[in-house]
Design an enzyme around this catalytic site. Sequence first.
Site, PDB file in Angstrom:
ATOM      1  N   LEU A  73      29.619  38.936  46.737  1.00  0.00           N
ATOM      2  CA  LEU A  73      30.329  39.424  45.560  1.00  0.00           C
ATOM      3  C   LEU A  73      31.784  38.994  45.724  1.00  0.00           C
ATOM      4  O   LEU A  73      32.363  39.144  46.801  1.00  0.00           O
ATOM      5  CB  LEU A  73      30.272  40.955  45.485  1.00  0.00           C
ATOM      6  CG  LEU A  73      29.147  41.622  44.703  1.00  0.00           C
ATOM      7  CD1 LEU A  73      29.276  43.139  44.803  1.00  0.00           C
ATOM      8  CD2 LEU A  73      29.148  41.195  43.246  1.00  0.00           C
ATOM      9  N   ASP A  74      32.392  38.469  44.666  1.00  0.00           N
ATOM     10  CA  ASP A  74      33.809  38.114  44.726  1.00  0.00           C
ATOM     11  C   ASP A  74      34.642  39.349  45.069  1.00  0.00           C
ATOM     12  O   ASP A  74      34.269  40.473  44.711  1.00  0.00           O
ATOM     13  CB  ASP A  74      34.276  37.550  43.383  1.00  0.00           C
ATOM     14  CG  ASP A  74      33.744  36.145  43.127  1.00  0.00           C
ATOM     15  OD1 ASP A  74      33.325  35.485  44.088  1.00  0.00           O
ATOM     16  OD2 ASP A  74      33.747  35.721  41.952  1.00  0.00           O
TER      17      ASP A  74
END
Length: 306
Positions: A39-40
């Site tokens: 996930l960023d």
Amino acid sequence: MNTHGVLLVDKEEGLTSHGVVEEVRQILAQQRVGHTGTLDPMATGLLPLCLGKATRLSRFLTSSDKTYRGIIRFGVATDTHDRQGKPLGPQREICFTEAQLLRAVAALTGPITQVPPIFSAKKHRGVPLYRFARRNQDVPREPVRVTIHQLTVLELRAEEMEFEVKSSPGTYIRVLAHDLGETLGCGAHLHALRRTACGDFRVAEAFTLTQLAQIVVGGALEDVLVPLERIPLGFGTVVANRHGLLAVRNGRVLGIREILPSRSSLAEGQCRVESETGELLAIGRVLRREGSGIPFVQPQIVFPHE
């Protein structure tokens, strides 16, 4: 003693996925921890972590579809395709109609092609793209095929859109936001993103790192851990009898006499191999013998008995 299973973490904004893994390693005092898809840092939400023996199952979990909710802001495109990037130009006029928006959304639903963003971990000749981006170097980026199963407009406001999307693994939601803005002619970027589901896992079942630390201190980790036997892998189960159990533990093929056909799924393909008591013994593949067509199971990943 190592813990085995899947832990569902609700990632906070600002943390990298690797950073979450490192935090959990410290909380659990355990090194065998890995995530099932990044996930960023800007994104929040569900990050399933594999612990102990379950790390050998991570490749099956990374292939699950993902569901997100987020906000797209119109009028400005950025170099990272999200709010943390630099604007690619001045504010642009937002003048599309709702009908035009819905047509653009429909055009971005189904199998589509995406060009990975230059600020990403995707590699070019073994080097992550973000390293080229930091040096202001542009390099060729191979388009990738992904599938947007569902893209729903939840609310449309003056300059932004709240949405929900279900997509195949490897989809860049940042790119989806950017491409929507270009289709509408006004530019856009991803303003907020929260992952709500990974396959059968839901963020409602996840815990923040702070909550997790408290759970461990209270000795209740087993209450929140998804054990090996309950990890959803998306394929059938073959039950080994006591002779099959010995065969699996020695890495040998399971013949029809070493399984319980009445309790087994014998369709050709990937399968779980379990004992009569439900213990996960291995991941294997159901095959059929030439000529007779009688099924047998070839173990591929064998979990050692403790």
